[in-house]
Design an enzyme around this catalytic site. Sequence first.
Site, PDB file in Angstrom:
ATOM      1  N   SER A 150      36.473  46.156  49.311  1.00 52.90           N
ATOM      2  CA  SER A 150      36.128  47.407  48.632  1.00 52.90           C
ATOM      3  C   SER A 150      37.328  48.001  47.896  1.00 52.90           C
ATOM      4  O   SER A 150      38.483  47.825  48.295  1.00 52.90           O
ATOM      5  CB  SER A 150      35.620  48.428  49.638  1.00 52.90           C
ATOM      6  OG  SER A 150      34.578  47.886  50.415  1.00 52.90           O
TER       7      SER A 150
HETATM    8  N1  SAH Z   1      35.129  46.815  53.901  1.00 56.05           N
HETATM    9  C1  SAH Z   1      35.025  45.410  53.599  1.00 56.05           C
HETATM   10  C2  SAH Z   1      33.818  45.196  52.714  1.00 56.05           C
HETATM   11  C3  SAH Z   1      33.316  43.812  52.725  1.00 56.05           C
HETATM   12  S1  SAH Z   1      31.880  43.534  51.724  1.00 56.05           S
HETATM   13  C4  SAH Z   1      36.291  45.004  52.900  1.00 56.05           C
HETATM   14  O1  SAH Z   1      36.884  45.868  52.252  1.00 56.05           O
HETATM   15  O2  SAH Z   1      36.706  43.851  52.978  1.00 56.05           O
HETATM   16  C5  SAH Z   1      30.584  43.845  52.885  1.00 56.05           C
HETATM   17  C6  SAH Z   1      30.480  42.917  54.065  1.00 56.05           C
HETATM   18  O3  SAH Z   1      29.277  43.251  54.775  1.00 56.05           O
HETATM   19  C7  SAH Z   1      30.354  41.436  53.722  1.00 56.05           C
HETATM   20  O4  SAH Z   1      31.416  40.724  54.321  1.00 56.05           O
HETATM   21  C8  SAH Z   1      28.990  41.025  54.309  1.00 56.05           C
HETATM   22  O5  SAH Z   1      28.986  39.715  54.839  1.00 56.05           O
HETATM   23  C9  SAH Z   1      28.787  42.070  55.389  1.00 56.05           C
HETATM   24  N2  SAH Z   1      27.417  42.333  55.828  1.00 56.05           N
HETATM   25  C10 SAH Z   1      26.291  42.447  55.086  1.00 56.05           C
HETATM   26  N3  SAH Z   1      25.224  42.710  55.877  1.00 56.05           N
HETATM   27  C11 SAH Z   1      25.692  42.784  57.165  1.00 56.05           C
HETATM   28  C12 SAH Z   1      25.087  43.028  58.444  1.00 56.05           C
HETATM   29  N4  SAH Z   1      23.784  43.268  58.587  1.00 56.05           N
HETATM   30  N5  SAH Z   1      25.890  43.017  59.525  1.00 56.05           N
HETATM   31  C13 SAH Z   1      27.214  42.779  59.433  1.00 56.05           C
HETATM   32  N6  SAH Z   1      27.838  42.530  58.256  1.00 56.05           N
HETATM   33  C14 SAH Z   1      27.093  42.540  57.129  1.00 56.05           C
END
Ligand code: SAH
Length: 224
Positions: A72
């Site tokens: 993000s």
């Molecule tokens: N804050 C993180 C954002 C990653 S993007 C960063 O800055 O790196 C969002 C993430 O949510 C992805 O890695 C995706 O695999 C995960 N995701 C999506 N649906 C999910 C769920 N139901 N449970 C756990 N993770 C999930």
Amino acid sequence: MNASAPNVRTSDGFEIPRGRMAAHLRSYYKIADERVLGAMNTVPRHLFVPSALQSQAYKDNALPLSVGQTISQPFIVARMTELLELNGRERVLEIGSGSGYQTAVLALLARKVFAIERIASIASNAKERLMGLGYRNVSYRVGDGTLGWPIYSPFDAMLVAAGGPEVPQPLVDQLAVGGRMVIPIGSEQKVQVLVRVTRKEKGYTTENCGPCAFVPLIGEHGWK
Ligand code: SAH
């Protein structure tokens, strides 16, 4: 800062861009919580992005991770964290921990972070990185975060870093009375409104905190 989180790293060669990023969060984005700004000025974001993108780590954008996911934008990390109003004593549930960058910021500002990520390879990279950096107050689980983590509930705060069609009921049920959750909600998979949910004795209230764009929240109480 949290005692079980690592000491401030004094020289990693990125102090200047990291300081500029924190200054921009304060002056341009009006992030006002000094603890949040301090954490953003501490966590080595360049270690959470793919190595080819290290030089861009402190710029004002999201960056690609592996398998179509993203780390993000610093602003949204700071904004979501600020909305949780952490004082250092909370147990926080984080869903969609991805690179682990947001996890590290939360670990500096709360007592304990419970992080859930659905993609195992992403989770194991993040876990290794956080352990290597000395973050000891984080527990990890691979799975569907829309179901929460019942055995450790209730949580004082929750941060969901992927966008769903509605607030997952299991998460509301596992939020302590008075607890806050920030979650992107939208009827389309890639455009959402950032919503802050506050748990009340009966039910919950919601506040609209502005537009955002996250990858989809995939799970039983998210997108199928
Ligand atoms: N804050 C993180 C954002 C990653 S993007 C960063 O800055 O790196 C969002 C993430 O949510 C992805 O890695 C995706 O695999 C995960 N995701 C999506 N649906 C999910 C769920 N139901 N449970 C756990 N993770 C999930």
